[in-house]
Design a protein around this motif. Structure first.
Motif, short mmCIF file in Angstrom:
data_model
loop_
_atom_site.label_atom_id
_atom_site.label_comp_id
_atom_site.label_asym_id
_atom_site.label_seq_id
_atom_site.Cartn_x
_atom_site.Cartn_y
_atom_site.Cartn_z
N VAL A 115 13.77 20.00 105.41
CA VAL A 115 14.39 19.25 104.32
C VAL A 115 15.88 19.58 104.24
N VAL A 116 16.72 18.55 104.43
CA VAL A 116 18.18 18.69 104.44
C VAL A 116 18.73 17.93 103.24
N THR A 117 19.17 18.65 102.24
CA THR A 117 19.62 18.01 101.01
C THR A 117 20.90 17.22 101.23
N GLY A 118 21.76 17.67 102.13
CA GLY A 118 23.00 16.98 102.43
C GLY A 118 24.20 17.72 101.88
N PHE A 127 25.82 6.71 103.55
CA PHE A 127 24.44 6.27 103.48
C PHE A 127 24.10 5.62 102.14
N GLY A 128 25.08 5.52 101.25
CA GLY A 128 24.85 4.90 99.94
C GLY A 128 24.43 5.87 98.86
N ASP A 129 24.60 7.16 99.08
CA ASP A 129 24.22 8.19 98.12
C ASP A 129 25.49 8.76 97.49
N PHE A 130 25.67 8.55 96.17
CA PHE A 130 26.92 8.93 95.52
C PHE A 130 26.75 10.09 94.54
N LEU A 131 25.64 10.82 94.63
CA LEU A 131 25.48 12.01 93.78
C LEU A 131 26.33 13.15 94.32
N ASP A 132 26.76 14.05 93.42
CA ASP A 132 27.46 15.23 93.90
C ASP A 132 26.44 16.26 94.39
#
Length: 365
Positions: A115-118, A127-132
């Motif tokens: 599991v790679v949180t990023g 990739f469209g993910d804008f969370l910090d």
């Protein structure tokens, strides 16, 4: 318990006789061997025959998709497991649980999940993910909570800060529940690992630093009433003699020009990953003093993001270093080399027999 050894499949731009860079926001360098199923299949089959239990397959914009690649490679191997890197923010938890279940059952129980949180917001936004970063870990916690409940056979209703599902359930459960392996050096990462991971993975820092990480995660896991195992992700350069091994490390370093080092180090310095910053401190962006612990070389991290250190030495010396890490709690080693095909043979035919004679490794059934 027998030590566990995994290999790595270089889907991140290819393979070659020199260090292939890339990762953590840095473009991959040139490689002499392109990514093909034929070549990756050679590596996978060799790893399987040599006694490695599984192969890590990375994720990110800089490499081939891990799910698609490993699904194809499962057809050209028999026993080898696949440690598939998964980014939890890029798909729904039910879809991830369903995909993992299908892979697990159709492959004969050969799936493990990394599991790679990023760690890089710029790549996540692509990739469209804008969370910090902290919000990504909070979402990962919710994601794994849902996935694990689904694998337990529950019908899940869940409303969290980031994820919401209603009436989610699997019509078929995994015959063998996929193992969750997780890495991260930030406080938020430690909390998620303690709650959900079966194995905590860390990069190849000196044994004293790894021991401190093991103690940290064990304390967090104790509070959750859980026990974890621990793994090390590191490269390896082993040869018949120490002189030959260090000559190879010197050759790899000589092939890297100063301009590339400066460019990559500047890119990696912008990384949000705490683990990546720890890797950078080990090499200091300099060719000097790269042996940071006897037999542990930080040269790879000059141009490669992520795992940036390597075991270097004779077969016996590398086996000694593995024992040193075992003493601080490590029982799994995820290894790689340049090139990955030949490197698998150097380690599989050189170090594994030494560890077997010492009673520390036994070929998996």
């Amino acid at each position: 318990m027998s030590l566990k050894f995994d290999w790595f499949l270089p889907t991140n731009g290819g393979d070659g006789r020199d260090v292939v860079g890339g990762g953590h926001g840095v473009d991959a360098g040139p490689a002499g061997r392109p990514v093909t199923i034929d070549y990756l299949g050679q590596i996978a089959r060799s790893a399987e025959q040599l006694g490695f239990e599984s192969a890590l397959v990375p994720t990110g914009a800089w490499c081939e998709d891990a799910w698609v690649t490993t699904a194809m490679l499962s057809e050209v191997t028999r026993r080898l497991g696949f440690l598939v890197a998964l980014r939890p923010g890029l798909m729904s938890p039910l879809l991830a649980a369903q995909m993992a279940t299908s892979f697990q059952n159709l492959s004969g129980g050969r799936l493990l999940l990394n599991v790679v949180t990023g760690g890089e917001s710029a790549e996540q936004r692509a990739f469209g993910d804008f969370l910090d970063k902290d919000a990504r870990y909070a979402r990962c916690d919710e994601f794994l909570t849902i996935v694990r409940r689904l694998w337990d056979g529950e019908q899940v209703d869940f409303a969290g800060e980031h994820l919401r599902v209603e009436g989610a359930r699997l019509h078929r459960l995994p015959e063998v529940r996929p193992e969750i392996q997780f890495g991260g050096s930030s406080p938020a990462a430690g909390q998620v690992a303690a709650r959900h991971a079966d194995v905590y993975l860390t990069w190849g820092e000196p044994p004293a630093a790894v021991a401190e990480k093991v103690r940290w995660i064990r304390e967090l896991a104790d509070r959750e009433g859980r026990e974890l195992r621990f793994g090390l992700r590191v490269h390896v350069i082993n040869r018949d003699t120490s002189e030959e091994a260090w000559a190879e490390a010197d050759r790899l370093l000589a092939a890297i020009d100063d301009e590339t080092i400066a460019r990559v180090q500047a890119g990696l310095a912008r990384s949000e990953s705490v683990g990546q910053q720890r890797m950078l401190r080990l090499n200091g962006g300099s060719r000097a003093e790269l042996e940071i612990h006897p037999g542990l070389w930080a040269g790879v991290g000059l141009v490669r993001g992520g795992a940036g250190t390597s075991f270097v030495g004779s077969h016996e010396q590398v086996a000694d270093l593995i024992e040193e890490y075992q003493a601080v709690g490590i029982d799994q080693f995820v290894l790689s080399a340049y090139p990955h095909l030949e490197g698998a043979y150097w380690f599989g035919e050189g170090v594994l027999p030494v560890l077997e004679k010492r009673g520390l490794w036994k070929r998996a059934a």
